[in-house]
Design an enzyme around this catalytic site. Structure first.
Site, mmCIF file in Angstrom:
data_model
loop_
_atom_site.group_PDB
_atom_site.id
_atom_site.type_symbol
_atom_site.label_atom_id
_atom_site.label_comp_id
_atom_site.label_asym_id
_atom_site.label_seq_id
_atom_site.Cartn_x
_atom_site.Cartn_y
_atom_site.Cartn_z
ATOM 1 N N PRO A 86 1.196 2.832 4.127
ATOM 2 C CA PRO A 86 1.802 1.985 3.081
ATOM 3 C C PRO A 86 0.815 1.185 2.250
ATOM 4 O O PRO A 86 0.810 -0.056 2.266
ATOM 5 C CB PRO A 86 2.720 1.069 3.906
ATOM 6 C CG PRO A 86 2.005 0.926 5.212
ATOM 7 C CD PRO A 86 1.357 2.260 5.473
ATOM 8 N N CYS A 87 -0.008 1.887 1.473
ATOM 9 C CA CYS A 87 -0.945 1.177 0.607
ATOM 10 C C CYS A 87 -0.217 0.396 -0.478
ATOM 11 O O CYS A 87 -0.788 -0.521 -1.082
ATOM 12 C CB CYS A 87 -1.940 2.146 -0.004
ATOM 13 S SG CYS A 87 -1.230 3.508 -0.937
#
Length: 286
Positions: free
Chosen positions: A246-247
């Site tokens: 989850p950048c």
């Protein structure tokens, strides 16, 4: 109008862009619907079906004030808190279910020679995806607009691999993450090409709970490289697995959401969507 432009997500993204650009004037539902060439009733229903909340509520989740509030509440210990507090349910999803295995030096250096990669095209709440996997796990997920171009980008990472357009169980299991029917999730394994530093950064991203945000500086602190915020940003920008790693939960320290490899509107949509889903789960648990 092209088929891609007719997808719900593209309309949602356009609505989000319009709301954020004009939030100071507090546009009416009718104003946004008119921008999308939809009736107010149709737009309200479509948006609520997608996000789980009204457009007005969703806007609250995607404002600078909201981001600052989350960062202030979590402070520099956000990741430590997530690890130490024994969170259950959605907040621990990535920590519990996603594990990274780095490719061998040979696989890393020779462009995937002798690797067999299955790939397929899929739908998600945030647009179309290319999903690719080896026998050991997911090696690539990317949003795309053009299938041919998306496949060429995958091949540029593993130029010497053997490719088969095949949907396999590894891909199907990973895509359950979008359905929220997480009872069907088995442990998701990622088989990634990256340096030791990149793998460390990506593993740290997995510890950010859904509905929370972190900063580049906080990630650098967590990996004990406090002066490496810029290098952390580069590693985050090179994340090969959209959403699962989850950048999109990493923003600037001033609360600005910043840029995103697959488009800033998509990043904002993800942040708001996760906040809405987490809020609904929390209310149901009360």
């Amino acid at each position: 109008m092209k088929d891609q432009e007719n997808t719900d997500f593209n309309r949602i993204a356009e609505a989000i862009h319009f709301l954020r650009k004009n939030f100071k004037t507090q546009p009416r539902l009718e104003d946004v619907a008119n921008k999308l060439h939809l009736s107010p009733h149709h737009f309200q229903r479509m948006f609520t079906d997608w996000a789980g909340v009204s457009p007005k509520k969703f806007l609250q989740y995607t404002t600078l004030e909201y981001a600052k509030k989350l960062l202030k509440e979590n402070g520099n210990s956000l990741l430590d808190t997530a690890l130490d507090s024994g969170l259950s349910g959605t907040g621990r999803l990535h920590d519990l279910f996603v594990n990274i295995e780095g490719m061998t030096p040979g696989e890393y250096k020779n462009g995937g020679k002798d690797l067999s990669i299955n790939y397929s095209f899929a739908e998600s709440p945030f647009g179309k995806l290319l999903v690719a996997s080896t026998s050991k796990g997911i090696c690539y997920i990317s949003f795309f607009e053009n299938e041919k171009k998306a496949f060429q980008e995958l091949k540029s990472i593993f130029p010497n691999a053997n490719y088969s357009q095949t949907v396999d169980l590894i891909q199907q299991n990973a895509l359950f993450i979008f359905s929220h029917d997480w009872g069907k999730l088995n442990q998701i394994k990622l088989h990634l090409k990256g340096t030791d530093f990149q793998l460390k950064v990506w593993e740290t991203l997995l510890k950010i709970p859904m509905g929370n945000l972190s900063t580049y500086g906080q990630i650098a602190e967590r990996i004990e490289r406090p002066n490496a915020s810029r290098a952390v940003g580069t590693a985050i920008g090179n994340n090969p697995v959209a959403f699962l790693i989850p950048c999109h939960r990493v923003i600037q320290s001033n609360g600005d959401f910043g840029e995103y490899h697959w488009g800033s509107s998509r990043k904002i949509a993800m942040i708001g969507w996760e906040a809405a889903k987490t809020d609904l789960v929390n209310r149901n648990d009360l």
